[in-house]
Scaffold this motif. Structure first.
Motif, PDB file in Angstrom:
ATOM      1  N   LEU A 194       0.860  -1.188   0.000  1.00  0.00           N
ATOM      2  CA  LEU A 194       0.000   0.000   0.000  1.00  0.00           C
ATOM      3  C   LEU A 194       0.893   1.234   0.000  1.00  0.00           C
ATOM      4  CD1 LEU A 194      -2.799   1.324   0.134  1.00  0.00           C
ATOM      5  CD2 LEU A 194      -2.600   1.305   2.617  1.00  0.00           C
ATOM      6  N   GLY A 195       0.667   2.072  -1.004  1.00  0.00           N
ATOM      7  CA  GLY A 195       1.471   3.283  -1.126  1.00  0.00           C
ATOM      8  C   GLY A 195       2.585   3.045  -2.120  1.00  0.00           C
ATOM      9  N   SER A 196       2.884   4.054  -2.898  1.00  0.00           N
ATOM     10  CA  SER A 196       3.940   3.870  -3.899  1.00  0.00           C
ATOM     11  C   SER A 196       5.139   4.741  -3.573  1.00  0.00           C
ATOM     12  CB  SER A 196       3.390   4.178  -5.292  1.00  0.00           C
ATOM     13  OG  SER A 196       2.888   5.505  -5.329  1.00  0.00           O
ATOM     14  N   GLY A 197       5.387   4.905  -2.274  1.00  0.00           N
ATOM     15  CA  GLY A 197       6.613   5.583  -1.855  1.00  0.00           C
ATOM     16  C   GLY A 197       7.820   4.741  -2.255  1.00  0.00           C
ATOM     17  N   ASP A 198       8.975   5.374  -2.287  1.00  0.00           N
ATOM     18  CA  ASP A 198      10.154   4.688  -2.819  1.00  0.00           C
ATOM     19  C   ASP A 198      10.524   3.409  -2.061  1.00  0.00           C
ATOM     20  OD1 ASP A 198      10.837   6.342  -5.065  1.00  0.00           O
ATOM     21  OD2 ASP A 198      11.313   7.908  -3.611  1.00  0.00           O
ATOM     22  N   ILE A 199      10.388   3.434  -0.741  1.00  0.00           N
ATOM     23  CA  ILE A 199      10.785   2.232   0.013  1.00  0.00           C
ATOM     24  C   ILE A 199       9.870   1.060  -0.348  1.00  0.00           C
ATOM     25  CG2 ILE A 199      11.463   1.351   2.277  1.00  0.00           C
ATOM     26  CD1 ILE A 199      11.085   4.241   3.334  1.00  0.00           C
ATOM     27  N   GLY A 200       8.579   1.348  -0.547  1.00  0.00           N
ATOM     28  CA  GLY A 200       7.643   0.308  -0.937  1.00  0.00           C
ATOM     29  C   GLY A 200       7.988  -0.264  -2.297  1.00  0.00           C
ATOM     30  N   LEU A 201       8.339   0.614  -3.219  1.00  0.00           N
ATOM     31  CA  LEU A 201       8.696   0.161  -4.573  1.00  0.00           C
ATOM     32  C   LEU A 201       9.958  -0.693  -4.526  1.00  0.00           C
ATOM     33  CD1 LEU A 201       8.036   3.512  -6.494  1.00  0.00           C
ATOM     34  CD2 LEU A 201       6.503   1.539  -6.290  1.00  0.00           C
ATOM     35  N   ILE A 202      10.937  -0.227  -3.782  1.00  0.00           N
ATOM     36  CA  ILE A 202      12.190  -0.984  -3.649  1.00  0.00           C
ATOM     37  C   ILE A 202      11.907  -2.363  -3.045  1.00  0.00           C
ATOM     38  CG2 ILE A 202      14.378  -1.060  -2.359  1.00  0.00           C
ATOM     39  CD1 ILE A 202      14.513   0.986  -4.611  1.00  0.00           C
ATOM     40  N   MET A 203      11.005  -2.392  -2.046  1.00  0.00           N
ATOM     41  CA  MET A 203      10.701  -3.668  -1.393  1.00  0.00           C
ATOM     42  C   MET A 203       9.897  -4.591  -2.303  1.00  0.00           C
ATOM     43  SD  MET A 203      12.261  -4.199   1.300  1.00  0.00           S
ATOM     44  CE  MET A 203      11.356  -5.617   1.941  1.00  0.00           C
ATOM     45  N   ALA A 204       9.109  -4.019  -3.214  1.00  0.00           N
ATOM     46  CA  ALA A 204       8.382  -4.852  -4.179  1.00  0.00           C
ATOM     47  C   ALA A 204       9.392  -5.654  -4.998  1.00  0.00           C
ATOM     48  CB  ALA A 204       7.526  -3.979  -5.093  1.00  0.00           C
ATOM     49  N   ARG A 205      10.404  -4.976  -5.446  1.00  0.00           N
ATOM     50  CA  ARG A 205      11.446  -5.645  -6.235  1.00  0.00           C
ATOM     51  C   ARG A 205      12.238  -6.625  -5.366  1.00  0.00           C
ATOM     52  NH1 ARG A 205      15.876  -1.850  -8.988  1.00  0.00           N
ATOM     53  NH2 ARG A 205      16.325  -1.431  -6.790  1.00  0.00           N
ATOM     54  N   ARG A 206      12.611  -6.166  -4.208  1.00  0.00           N
ATOM     55  CA  ARG A 206      13.470  -6.965  -3.325  1.00  0.00           C
ATOM     56  C   ARG A 206      12.778  -8.274  -2.938  1.00  0.00           C
ATOM     57  NH1 ARG A 206      17.181  -9.258  -1.952  1.00  0.00           N
ATOM     58  NH2 ARG A 206      18.194  -9.260   0.078  1.00  0.00           N
ATOM     59  N   MET A 207      11.496  -8.193  -2.584  1.00  0.00           N
ATOM     60  CA  MET A 207      10.789  -9.412  -2.186  1.00  0.00           C
ATOM     61  C   MET A 207      10.590 -10.326  -3.375  1.00  0.00           C
ATOM     62  SD  MET A 207       8.167  -8.326   0.839  1.00  0.00           S
ATOM     63  CE  MET A 207       7.712 -10.021   1.167  1.00  0.00           C
TER      64      MET A 207
END
Lengths: 469, 413
Positions: free
Chosen positions: B156-169
């Motif tokens: 939830l939320g498209s802040g940078d940390i969330g986006l980075i974690m989408a890739r990382r996971m």
């Protein structure tokens, strides 16, 4: 063979255990969850009500007023966070003014000390942020706010020190005369006391079809950041009227502001989810009392379940010669808890249980709260145990030493929320965002539980369900 | 007496300390609450840091080490938590090693960074199971502790940390089912949308939100709904996704508890202290920089700002106080905040830099700086978005005798 088996490890069962273990009795307590205070006890308004609300002459009235009196002493003895903030029931208009008068009279009949009706100006002097629309209020100086889970834990821990045999994670599945049947075994007892909260009808049903109807009722809350502290000074209630009981705005004993609850009858008593509608209701109702309330300072929403029944009063009576049921213990159950425990002892004695006080028993408890210490005390403590020099929860300033100490208590925690309930780590504005990984590590070090098996709260609530890399 | 105490050893604190020393402060001390320096960079093992600063692509720890290597003659106290800062520049802190200590400084730099907004801050209804984490907490579990928080995630939320974690996971074998953003545009950097979502076929639902979290003990799923222009869910648009994890990347909040404790005024727009052109707060001799002042999107900008703060703190410690008349910078149409909020032109040199964020996505507009009606400066931009910090440089000679300057977004004429 136990003298008494208590079913339920909420604040009522724990208080009963605390009181009963002062006597030469063999007492056990069975709780289905992995900790004390995981049901209604951990999710309510956290108020020690003064006692003007219950119908005069009712059991609830008597136990509430007595419970309030006892809370003042017990919290000192057992080091439970409690603050006598006082409360105001605010009226908004003539109809409410009349209710305030009625509540005042009730309170006087119930023996509530210090009650006073405040006019508009007096109310505003006490609560400067109260709405212009408030017309009068009932002021009850003896009402207070408490940490409900620490109250229950203090009772249960002291009881364990005094010999309580505590069985966590052991659900009672049946009762046959003098035998309590659990998932894990069968236990004999001279007397069985059920303090099963919202499960009171189910547990009573093991013995006899209940003669009351449980009407489980959910209440939802906002918990605001410490930055909102001071918006109210006392517990600010709204007058109950035809539109409902109103919502309260209150300081918490931990320095936050609590706002809520709504009241919603539910068919599933295990459903303590919050809802958009419920939270909206609370939001709008709260602005009626304090229009400047800053709900964007919210740090957590939660909901709790009330064990309401078709009866207004608490339902406390023997259902069979051995089985004492404490049913329908809803608000002011928390305030009444120690008085209910006293009453349980009286009833058991009257029923024939031989009750003699132990020659010695423990009736004290103390908790180190680092942030409350002076500079000298802080230094001395760190010298003794350097873990007190490392702050783990930065929002609440809780040290590693305090977290380690929870594992040396009579009922050590088994989850991140268990640690939180004992020392407040993770209670603050970041809600464990920063400290949870560190707390998890400390749990691992203290218990040896593999990290991927560590729980957030109840059984099955694994934090790291994705496992190790 | 210490010349400059820097509170926080993340990117802001490191750059400020180095700069303070380079600008003549003899005794500089960094106080860091973690056991090592670097702050949040330590768990940011992805690359993309340093493109502006070092003209290379570094990982977070590499970027931090570029500064840690420069700490000669700077004292460091790690594993030390500052409990209180006073306006008289006394710092009270606690640590395992030194116990409860009290230090005095000629100047202080506040560099405590920020924290993530939580579920409570946005009141997501539903159950309260395990499996709901801020993206940064999940990142710590994964990159520092070596554990996956779950295997099926919704972000939830498209802040940078969330986006980075989408890739990382995803790279670690999890399935990221969706990234859900309340606003009609992303809150993160465009490059992260492309590299972290698009490249892995993770759908981005703009103008959607999670309306309910399901699961008694562990997350079992979420309900998602479209939102209208009022950001409220639209009935009938709900759909469910089964997942065991919800990651929140819904904004950052500057961590200003010490600042508030010192009685330093905080700007409600930034949630950080009001600052002058040299990053001095309204409490003399106390400076602030980095995400504790306003949330930056690139660490490179944090470093640049912190170097200015460090230099100014050194100057103050050496006895040179900033003074002169003060111009207030105001937000006009389309601007949500500016940093600094106050400019002392005599203290600026030839130019004054302003950093700010816009309220909306704009194309082909101009940024104007006005003194009343009078246009002082104007800057054309092809594209601006709330997720990307903007900056302009104003020649001080153009400011004249202005008392206020207003920064606005205007149509290009």
């Amino acid at each position: 063979m136990f003298d008494v088996i208590i079913i339920g490890g909420g604040v009522i069962g724990s208080a009963a255990a605390y009181e009963l273990t002062k006597y030469n009795l063999r007492v056990a307590l069975f709780e289905k969850e992995n900790d004390i205070a995981t049901g209604t006890t951990k999710a309510n308004s956290a108020i020690i009500h003064a006692g003007y609300d219950p119908v005069p002459g009712s059991l609830t009235a008597r136990l509430n007023v007595r419970g309030n009196e006892l809370a003042h002493e017990i919290c000192k003895k057992l080091d439970v966070p409690f603050k006598e903030t006082g409360s105001v029931v605010c009226a908004f208009g003539e109809e409410d003014d009349a209710t305030v008068k009625k509540l005042y009279e009730r309170g006087v009949q119930n023996g509530v000390p210090g009650l006073r009706i405040l006019n508009k100006e007096e109310l505003r002097a006490l609560e400067p942020n109260i709405s212009e629309d408030a017309t009068s209020a009932l002021y009850a100086p003896t009402a207070g706010v408490i940490s409900p889970w620490e109250y229950a834990l203090a009772f249960a821990e002291t009881a364990v020190v005094n010999g309580l045999e505590l069985h966590l994670c052991e659900k009672v599945t049946d009762i046959k005369e003098n035998t309590v049947v659990t998932e894990k075994g069968e236990y004999g007892a001279k007397y069985i006391v059920a303090a099963a909260g919202v499960n009171c009808a189910e547990v009573e049903g093991y013995v006899k079809e209940p003669d009351f109807v449980l009407k489980a009722n959910k209440g939802e809350y906002f918990l605001l950041d410490k930055s909102a502290f001071g918006i109210v000074n006392t517990v600010v209630f709204q007058c109950p009227n035809k539109n409902g009981k109103g919502v309260l705005i209150s300081p918490t004993v931990h320095g936050n502001i609590i706002v809520g609850p709504n009241a919603e009858g539910v068919s599933d008593k295990t459903d303590i989810s919050t809802t958009a509608q419920g939270l909206d209701f609370v939001r709008n109702a709260a602005y009626k009392s304090v229009p400047s309330l800053n709900l964007s300072a919210n740090i957590r929403n939660f909901a709790g379940m009330r064990a309401n029944t078709n009866e207004e009063d608490f339902i406390i009576r023997f259902v069979s010669p051995q089985f004492l049921s404490l049913a329908g213990i809803k608000s002011p159950g928390l305030a009444s808890a120690p008085a209910i425990a006293e009453y349980v002892c009286e009833l058991l004695k009257d029923a024939g249980l031989e009750m003699s006080k132990k020659e010695t028993y423990t009736d004290s408890r103390s908790v180190i709260r680092f942030k409350e210490l002076t500079a000298e005390e802080k230094n001395a403590l760190i010298k003794k145990d350097p873990a007190y020099g490392r702050v783990v929860c930065r929002c609440e300033i809780i040290t590693e030493g305090e977290i380690n100490a929870t594992f040396k208590t009579p009922i050590p925690p088994v989850s991140i929320d268990g640690v939180k309930r004992r020392c407040n780590a993770g209670m603050g504005r970041c809600q464990g965002g920063f400290c949870a990984p560190r707390v998890l590590d400390i749990i691992h070090k203290n218990t040896g539980i593999p990290k991927e098996k560590i729980l957030k709260d109840k059984e099955g609530s694994y934090v790291l369900s994705g496992g190790a890399l | 007496m210490i010349d400059v105490i820097v509170i926080g050893g993340g990117p802001a604190g490191l750059a400020a300390a180095v700069s303070a020393r380079d600008n003549g402060a003899e005794k500089v001390l960094i106080i860091e609450r973690d056991t090592c320096l670097g702050g949040i960079l330590n768990q940011c093992i992805h690359n993309g840091f340093g493109l502006h600063r070092f003209k290379e692509e570094l990982s977070g720890p590499e970027y931090a080490s570029r500064y840690v290597e420069q700490l000669e003659n700077i004292e460091v106290l790690t594993d030390t938590m500052v409990l209180e800062v006073t306006p008289q520049r006394v710092v009270r802190a606690v640590s395992r090693e030194n116990g409860y200590i009290e230090l005095e400084a000629k100047a202080i730099v506040l560099a405590m960074g920020c924290r993530e907004r939580t579920r409570g801050a946005i009141s997501i209804p539903g159950d309260r199971p395990a499996g709901v984490y801020t993206a940064g907490a999940a990142q710590r579990y994964l990159n520092i502790e070596g554990y996956m928080v779950g295997k099926n995630a919704v972000i939830l939320g498209s802040g940078d940390i969330g986006l980075i974690m989408a890739r990382r996971m995803t790279l670690e074998g999890a399935k990221v089912h969706a990234c859900v953003e309340l606003m009609p545009y992303s809150g993160g950097l465009t490059r992260n949308i492309v590299q972290c979502l698009n490249d892995f076929d993770i759908p981005l639902y703009l103008a959607h939100t999670i309306t309910r979290i399901h699961g008694k003990n562990r997350v079992e799923g979420v309900t998602i709904a479209k939102v209208g222009p009022d950001r409220k869910p639209i009935a009938g648009t709900e759909f469910d996704i089964e997942c065991d994890t919800v990651l929140l990347s819904v904004g950052l909040i500057p961590e200003n508890e010490l600042t508030r404790g010192a009685g330093i005024p905080i700007d409600r727009r930034t949630n950080g202290a009001f600052v002058y052109e040299n990053m001095e707060t309204l409490s003399e001799g106390i400076f602030a920089c980095g995400n504790v002042v306003h949330v930056h999107d690139l660490v490179d900008y944090v470093s640049a700002e912190s170097e200015r703060a460090g230099a100014a703190a050194a100057k103050y410690a050496l006895g040179s106080k900033a003074a002169g008349r003060v111009i207030t910078v105001e937000n006009g149409e389309g601007v949500s905040y500016t940093v600094p909020q106050y400019i002392r032109p005599e203290n600026c040199g030839k130019t004054a830099s302003l950093f700010f964020r816009v309220r909306n996505v704009y194309r082909n507009v101009r940024i104007t700086v006005r003194n009343g009606e009078k246009l002082v400066a104007s800057f054309n931009r092809e594209h601006m978005a709330p997720g990307e910090m903007e900056s302009i440089v104003i020649p001080v000679s153009l400011v004249g005798d202005a008392e206020k300057l207003t920064v606005s977004i205007e149509e290009v004429k």
